[in-house]
Design a protein around this motif. Sequence first.
Motif, PDB file in Angstrom:
ATOM      1  N   GLY A 141       0.767  -1.234   0.000  1.00 50.91           N
ATOM      2  CA  GLY A 141       0.000   0.000   0.000  1.00 50.91           C
ATOM      3  C   GLY A 141       0.800   1.286   0.000  1.00 50.91           C
ATOM      4  N   TYR A 142       2.115   1.196   0.158  1.00 51.45           N
ATOM      5  CA  TYR A 142       2.926   2.413   0.286  1.00 51.45           C
ATOM      6  C   TYR A 142       4.062   2.386  -0.741  1.00 51.45           C
ATOM      7  CZ  TYR A 142       0.310   2.583   4.612  1.00 51.45           C
ATOM      8  OH  TYR A 142      -0.712   2.590   5.531  1.00 51.45           O
ATOM      9  N   HIS A 143       4.338   3.540  -1.325  1.00 40.55           N
ATOM     10  CA  HIS A 143       5.329   3.621  -2.398  1.00 40.55           C
ATOM     11  C   HIS A 143       6.125   4.917  -2.268  1.00 40.55           C
ATOM     12  CE1 HIS A 143       6.398   4.790  -6.705  1.00 40.55           C
ATOM     13  NE2 HIS A 143       7.163   3.759  -6.429  1.00 40.55           N
ATOM     14  N   SER A 144       7.412   4.819  -2.579  1.00 45.59           N
ATOM     15  CA  SER A 144       8.289   5.994  -2.542  1.00 45.59           C
ATOM     16  C   SER A 144       9.329   5.856  -3.653  1.00 45.59           C
ATOM     17  CB  SER A 144       8.982   6.103  -1.185  1.00 45.59           C
ATOM     18  OG  SER A 144       9.872   7.203  -1.154  1.00 45.59           O
TER      19      SER A 144
ATOM     20  N   SER B  86       6.190  -0.860   0.188  1.00 44.34           N
ATOM     21  CA  SER B  86       6.143  -1.437   1.526  1.00 44.34           C
ATOM     22  C   SER B  86       4.696  -1.682   1.933  1.00 44.34           C
ATOM     23  CB  SER B  86       6.818  -0.500   2.540  1.00 44.34           C
ATOM     24  OG  SER B  86       6.741  -1.031   3.854  1.00 44.34           O
ATOM     25  N   ASP B  87       4.522  -2.614   2.867  1.00 45.40           N
ATOM     26  CA  ASP B  87       3.196  -2.861   3.428  1.00 45.40           C
ATOM     27  C   ASP B  87       2.953  -2.005   4.673  1.00 45.40           C
ATOM     28  OD1 ASP B  87       5.106  -4.185   4.883  1.00 45.40           O
ATOM     29  OD2 ASP B  87       4.056  -6.099   4.980  1.00 45.40           O
ATOM     30  N   ARG B  88       3.908  -1.107   4.971  1.00 49.97           N
ATOM     31  CA  ARG B  88       3.758  -0.148   6.069  1.00 49.97           C
ATOM     32  C   ARG B  88       4.267   1.217   5.599  1.00 49.97           C
ATOM     33  NH1 ARG B  88       5.861  -3.668  11.335  1.00 49.97           N
ATOM     34  NH2 ARG B  88       4.353  -5.380  11.095  1.00 49.97           N
ATOM     35  N   PRO B  89       3.867   2.294   6.244  1.00 52.28           N
ATOM     36  CA  PRO B  89       4.342   3.616   5.822  1.00 52.28           C
ATOM     37  C   PRO B  89       5.865   3.685   5.754  1.00 52.28           C
ATOM     38  CG  PRO B  89       2.559   3.841   7.406  1.00 52.28           C
ATOM     39  CD  PRO B  89       2.892   2.379   7.359  1.00 52.28           C
TER      40      PRO B  89
END
Length: 253
Positions: A40-43, A52-55
Amino acid sequence: MIRSIPTRRRRHYVLKTCLALGLLVLGYLLVFLFPKPMFGYHSSYQNYRVWSDRPIPGEIVQVLDDVTRRLGASALHERTTPVEIFFCNEPWRLWLYGGAFSTQLGGTADVWLTRRVHIRASSIAANRIHSPNGGPLADAAQRPLSYFIAHEITHNDVSRRFGRTVMLRYPRWLLEGYADYVGKGGDFDLDSNRAQFIAGARELDVGKSGLYRGFHLKVAYLLDKRGWTLEQLFAQPPEEGQLDVWLRSPTPP
């Protein structure tokens, strides 16, 4: 005719079983090849794409800068090559996407298909991975999170240069030793580790410690002491037993 009914039933059962297995394999391949919706998280930063599955905290920038520094030790890495990194904080994600069906690994590289990097549960802000067994991480000072990322990227770089079947064609000491060589970014005392190797130190035995320091020693000896190029090393890697003899010799060649 009486015997043909059970036979047809068996064939029908076999066909249904094969179809179910085929659908299961196809489903796994689709999930494996297209993982991004599951994270759910991308950078993005420079040539790095992180999921990542976390922030993802802002400290990922410092971690990736250190990865870049470490990759400076590589004769293969191209800074323009996009790198995809997936943080699998949930154990089942590492098991599913890591390609080894294990939750005990620090990280994996898919050298066969996607050339993605998968990293286990980590504290990005602290630049460290969480130990698989919950205890202290061996050689933690030399193996922060950035080490593990650079290590796995190196496996993919080797795959790009020498082919996707490198895991089948080259010895483990060379593949893991070179990845450790790059991942450590120069933080390795060859003479001290050679002395420990001769003394039979546990840390230099991968079977006892799980560490690649012994493999690293062999690669560093050939590259830094013998002056071999990486191309020479992969063209004709010595037998590991011969390397052991050289390293134990009072005056190694």
